[in-house]
Design an enzyme around this catalytic site. Sequence first.
Site, PDB file in Angstrom:
ATOM      1  N   HIS A 138       0.809  -1.216   0.000  1.00 40.43           N
ATOM      2  CA  HIS A 138       0.000   0.000   0.000  1.00 40.43           C
ATOM      3  C   HIS A 138       0.842   1.264   0.000  1.00 40.43           C
ATOM      4  CE1 HIS A 138       0.478  -0.347   4.476  1.00 40.43           C
ATOM      5  NE2 HIS A 138       0.464   0.964   4.401  1.00 40.43           N
ATOM      6  N   ASP A 168      -0.096  -7.627   1.256  1.00 37.93           N
ATOM      7  CA  ASP A 168       0.363  -6.246   1.405  1.00 37.93           C
ATOM      8  C   ASP A 168       1.885  -6.161   1.372  1.00 37.93           C
ATOM      9  OD1 ASP A 168      -0.017  -3.506   1.618  1.00 37.93           O
ATOM     10  OD2 ASP A 168       0.167  -3.528   3.802  1.00 37.93           O
ATOM     11  N   SER A 242       5.204   1.934   7.991  1.00 33.06           N
ATOM     12  CA  SER A 242       4.691   0.874   7.121  1.00 33.06           C
ATOM     13  C   SER A 242       5.786   0.341   6.202  1.00 33.06           C
ATOM     14  CB  SER A 242       3.547   1.423   6.264  1.00 33.06           C
ATOM     15  OG  SER A 242       2.508   0.504   6.162  1.00 33.06           O
TER      16      SER A 242
END
Length: 516
Positions: A138, A168, A242
Amino acid sequence: MLALAFHLSRPAISAAAVLLGLAILASGCTSADLQLLAPSVTGRTLPTFAPVVQGVMPTVVNVSATQRASKTAADQDELRSGPATDQSAPSGLPPSALDEFLRRFFEQQGRKGVPFHSTALGSGFIVDPNGYVVTDDHVVENADKIMITFQQGGQYPARVIGRDALTDLALLKIDTERPLPHVRWGDSDTARVGDWVLAIGNPFGLDNTVSSGIISARGRDIHAGPYDDFLQIDAAINRGNSGGPTFDLNGDVIGINTAIYSPNGGSVGIGFAIPANLARRVVEQLKAHGRVARGWLGVQIQQVTPEIAESFGLPKAAGALVAGVSAEGPAARAGLAQGDIILSVNGRDISRMRELPLVVAETAIGETAVVKVWRRNAETTLRPVIGELPERPETLETRQGERQGQRLERQGAVGLKFVPLTQQRRQRLRVPDKVNGVVVTGIDEDSPFADLDLLPGDVIEAINQRPVISPEDAITRLQEAAASGRRSVLMLINRHGTDHYLATSLDSIGQNRRNG
């Protein structure tokens, strides 16, 4: 003032440490544990994470992905709810937590709604000296330009080698003239709850930030996708972390940070990392093929509840209930049928529904799997040949609807109202021609089925594995079930073309009959 309020003298600290040490000895902790928790007892100082951090820091990078404003995940959040957007609370959390969200986290720079480029900032780490970098999918989704920045300040353009939205994960490549320092993969299967971990990344644009904590739980399902198996950690991770690594104290990567549970987007000590053993297999396939090929069985499944287990005569609630079988898929060719409960695959027990997709995905394509199922109150073994997961596999849809508010006529004292499945209703409800049954048109608020996932418009195909063909037939089946002494009733329903099993206790139905 606050600092003074919490200040303790050195003698007080020593005394507290001694008392803590005695308590730990009484509970059976080792001298190594005392070395960490009560250094005054052993005469040693608290260990430092500095050597580990110094060794791995050069392998951690910042990822900057430039995106057109119309493509940014921030804009998409307003339009859809999906695996890479804010999620509602995981199952098992109290209702008071429902106003908090699971968040994929990265920083967006730029003005939302203005047709200029924006930049998503995340983290990553080098997994190969030739310049391969792992991050979260993402972070680089829909990116027009990706830049990798090193701790020392060097910056390189990167290209996407492969992406896998289901886990992901994304693999990037940069070109350098020299070999790069890279991480070692750890064994996440041996990581224990309570083990120390270190998270390194780029929270809120603050590069090279290190936080420490422990593994709080294993095998978390946060409803982000079909392969959820997250490590829960309490090391502080925030927006911008992330794609960053979670290290153990050997300096090995045991996880990749991907989501947090938070009311405001900031860390509250509940973070989730993709286990290294799962990530490593994905990264290896992305590097070799640019995509991930997964095993596929071709079944729609649902959780086996205690009521469903009792209805099928299963001794305990375990396995994955087959709600539908893909036509011409591996399961159909091997003879798996709707209503089978898959108990194990190649000797690996399926204790919960969500374990089946993970096990099947890891099975080699073309391999003949040994699948043990529960059918007609007995175990049987089938041997499907595992296929490759198609790009758009059939999935079990769970749709939400609003229950009609008006009070409806009671039928058979079960609080349900039915009408026949006519051709007009079939078309309006998108029910396939092969499906037969009765349509639910109303549910009383005090019906034993009111708290079940049964909605007006659902088509009841069977009750306790016996087909129903008319409203009178359905009422008779329910009343027979209540009088039979069984503790639960099982219904096969079809909702917009997708089959699903529902089960509820018969006690309340019997009580309603007695009071009716």
